[in-house]
Design a protein around this motif. Structure first.
Motif, mmCIF file in Angstrom:
data_model
loop_
_atom_site.group_PDB
_atom_site.id
_atom_site.type_symbol
_atom_site.label_atom_id
_atom_site.label_comp_id
_atom_site.label_asym_id
_atom_site.label_seq_id
_atom_site.Cartn_x
_atom_site.Cartn_y
_atom_site.Cartn_z
ATOM 1 N N HIS A 36 93.862 145.502 108.023
ATOM 2 C CA HIS A 36 93.043 146.213 107.049
ATOM 3 C C HIS A 36 91.635 146.531 107.569
ATOM 4 O O HIS A 36 90.873 147.206 106.877
ATOM 5 C CB HIS A 36 92.931 145.398 105.757
ATOM 6 C CG HIS A 36 94.121 145.545 104.865
ATOM 7 N ND1 HIS A 36 95.283 144.828 105.061
ATOM 8 C CD2 HIS A 36 94.335 146.327 103.776
ATOM 9 C CE1 HIS A 36 96.141 145.170 104.132
ATOM 10 N NE2 HIS A 36 95.600 146.080 103.342
ATOM 11 N N ILE A 37 91.292 146.045 108.735
ATOM 12 C CA ILE A 37 89.967 146.345 109.287
ATOM 13 C C ILE A 37 89.887 147.838 109.570
ATOM 14 O O ILE A 37 90.797 148.436 110.130
ATOM 15 C CB ILE A 37 89.700 145.516 110.555
ATOM 16 C CG1 ILE A 37 89.563 144.047 110.171
ATOM 17 C CG2 ILE A 37 88.448 146.007 111.282
ATOM 18 C CD1 ILE A 37 89.409 143.100 111.337
ATOM 19 N N GLY A 38 88.785 148.435 109.152
ATOM 20 C CA GLY A 38 88.611 149.876 109.288
ATOM 21 C C GLY A 38 88.845 150.599 107.973
ATOM 22 O O GLY A 38 88.489 151.767 107.836
ATOM 23 N N LYS A 39 89.452 149.930 107.018
ATOM 24 C CA LYS A 39 89.631 150.493 105.679
ATOM 25 C C LYS A 39 88.368 150.165 104.890
ATOM 26 O O LYS A 39 87.478 149.480 105.391
ATOM 27 C CB LYS A 39 90.881 149.905 105.025
ATOM 28 C CG LYS A 39 92.153 150.331 105.745
ATOM 29 C CD LYS A 39 93.371 149.893 104.993
ATOM 30 C CE LYS A 39 94.602 150.420 105.720
ATOM 31 N NZ LYS A 39 95.796 150.260 104.918
ATOM 32 N N PRO A 40 88.246 150.655 103.665
ATOM 33 C CA PRO A 40 87.043 150.316 102.878
ATOM 34 C C PRO A 40 86.816 148.806 102.825
ATOM 35 O O PRO A 40 87.763 148.021 102.770
ATOM 36 C CB PRO A 40 87.374 150.881 101.492
ATOM 37 C CG PRO A 40 88.328 151.999 101.764
ATOM 38 C CD PRO A 40 89.137 151.548 102.943
ATOM 39 N N GLU A 41 85.539 148.423 102.870
ATOM 40 C CA GLU A 41 85.183 147.001 102.961
ATOM 41 C C GLU A 41 85.758 146.165 101.836
ATOM 42 O O GLU A 41 86.215 145.046 102.062
ATOM 43 C CB GLU A 41 83.663 146.860 102.993
ATOM 44 C CG GLU A 41 83.047 147.429 104.245
ATOM 45 C CD GLU A 41 81.538 147.504 104.170
ATOM 46 O OE1 GLU A 41 80.949 147.111 103.139
ATOM 47 O OE2 GLU A 41 80.940 147.955 105.154
ATOM 48 N N LEU A 42 85.742 146.704 100.628
ATOM 49 C CA LEU A 42 86.261 145.959 99.489
ATOM 50 C C LEU A 42 87.773 145.719 99.642
ATOM 51 O O LEU A 42 88.275 144.645 99.324
ATOM 52 C CB LEU A 42 85.968 146.712 98.189
ATOM 53 C CG LEU A 42 86.039 145.919 96.905
ATOM 54 C CD1 LEU A 42 85.136 144.693 96.963
ATOM 55 C CD2 LEU A 42 85.663 146.797 95.731
ATOM 56 N N GLU A 43 88.480 146.711 100.158
ATOM 57 C CA GLU A 43 89.917 146.556 100.393
ATOM 58 C C GLU A 43 90.183 145.483 101.448
ATOM 59 O O GLU A 43 91.092 144.662 101.299
ATOM 60 C CB GLU A 43 90.527 147.882 100.834
ATOM 61 C CG GLU A 43 92.021 147.827 101.049
ATOM 62 C CD GLU A 43 92.617 149.165 101.408
ATOM 63 O OE1 GLU A 43 93.796 149.172 101.817
ATOM 64 O OE2 GLU A 43 91.932 150.205 101.302
ATOM 65 N N THR A 44 89.387 145.478 102.496
ATOM 66 C CA THR A 44 89.547 144.464 103.539
ATOM 67 C C THR A 44 89.254 143.079 102.984
ATOM 68 O O THR A 44 89.976 142.122 103.279
ATOM 69 C CB THR A 44 88.620 144.773 104.730
ATOM 70 O OG1 THR A 44 88.912 146.082 105.204
ATOM 71 C CG2 THR A 44 88.815 143.780 105.849
ATOM 72 N N PHE A 45 88.225 142.956 102.172
ATOM 73 C CA PHE A 45 87.901 141.665 101.559
ATOM 74 C C PHE A 45 89.047 141.179 100.680
ATOM 75 O O PHE A 45 89.464 140.024 100.775
ATOM 76 C CB PHE A 45 86.614 141.755 100.737
ATOM 77 C CG PHE A 45 86.339 140.510 99.954
ATOM 78 C CD1 PHE A 45 85.891 139.366 100.587
ATOM 79 C CD2 PHE A 45 86.559 140.473 98.589
ATOM 80 C CE1 PHE A 45 85.656 138.202 99.873
ATOM 81 C CE2 PHE A 45 86.334 139.315 97.863
ATOM 82 C CZ PHE A 45 85.874 138.180 98.500
ATOM 83 N N PHE A 46 89.571 142.046 99.826
ATOM 84 C CA PHE A 46 90.652 141.641 98.936
ATOM 85 C C PHE A 46 91.969 141.439 99.673
ATOM 86 O O PHE A 46 92.889 140.816 99.141
ATOM 87 C CB PHE A 46 90.805 142.620 97.775
ATOM 88 C CG PHE A 46 89.797 142.361 96.685
ATOM 89 C CD1 PHE A 46 89.889 141.222 95.905
ATOM 90 C CD2 PHE A 46 88.747 143.224 96.484
ATOM 91 C CE1 PHE A 46 88.953 140.966 94.924
ATOM 92 C CE2 PHE A 46 87.806 142.982 95.506
ATOM 93 C CZ PHE A 46 87.907 141.841 94.717
ATOM 94 N N ALA A 47 92.072 141.934 100.904
ATOM 95 C CA ALA A 47 93.268 141.672 101.708
ATOM 96 C C ALA A 47 93.375 140.190 102.048
ATOM 97 O O ALA A 47 94.486 139.677 102.229
ATOM 98 C CB ALA A 47 93.245 142.510 102.985
ATOM 99 N N ILE A 48 92.257 139.490 102.112
ATOM 100 C CA ILE A 48 92.272 138.039 102.359
ATOM 101 C C ILE A 48 92.988 137.342 101.213
ATOM 102 O O ILE A 48 93.917 136.555 101.422
ATOM 103 C CB ILE A 48 90.839 137.486 102.516
ATOM 104 C CG1 ILE A 48 90.155 138.120 103.718
ATOM 105 C CG2 ILE A 48 90.863 135.961 102.618
ATOM 106 C CD1 ILE A 48 88.663 137.867 103.779
ATOM 107 N N ILE A 49 92.592 137.658 100.002
ATOM 108 C CA ILE A 49 93.204 137.061 98.813
ATOM 109 C C ILE A 49 94.622 137.588 98.619
ATOM 110 O O ILE A 49 95.555 136.827 98.365
ATOM 111 C CB ILE A 49 92.336 137.356 97.567
ATOM 112 C CG1 ILE A 49 90.951 136.751 97.743
ATOM 113 C CG2 ILE A 49 93.010 136.850 96.297
ATOM 114 C CD1 ILE A 49 89.912 137.277 96.795
ATOM 115 N N GLY A 50 94.781 138.895 98.753
ATOM 116 C CA GLY A 50 96.085 139.516 98.548
ATOM 117 C C GLY A 50 97.107 139.070 99.572
ATOM 118 O O GLY A 50 98.278 138.851 99.235
#
Length: 88
Positions: A36-50
């Motif tokens: 998810h790196i390179g995608k919007p920052e919020l999406e990358t952050f929520f990828a940790i939880i998701g």
């Protein structure tokens, strides 16, 4: 998205689970977040939880299908919300 979920929740999670048991949830989550790196920052952050959450669902159900359905629903919902916010 089927391939995405099959790779992370189907193949990586259950392969790691043989050796690492529940720690496989975190191990499959790391490459998911890196992807998810390179995608919007919020999406990358929520990828940790998701990533962990989708892994947990797959672990409990012994199938990646439910993780795929949740991932698809969330992505579709976010696209619809973004489209409604910016009519054009």
């Amino acid at each position: 998205m089927v391939g995405w979920e099959f790779l992370f929740r189907g193949w990586i999670l259950f392969a790691y689970a043989r050796w690492f048991s529940p720690e496989a949830l975190w191990l499959q989550s790391v490459p998911f977040v890196i992807a998810h790196i390179g995608k919007p920052e919020l999406e990358t952050f929520f990828a940790i939880i998701g990533g962990f959450g989708f892994g947990w669902v797959a672990w409990r159900t012994r199938s990646f299908v439910w993780s795929f359905l949740i991932h698809w629903f969330v992505a579709t919902f976010l696209i619809l919300v973004a489209a409604a916010a910016h009519p054009g």
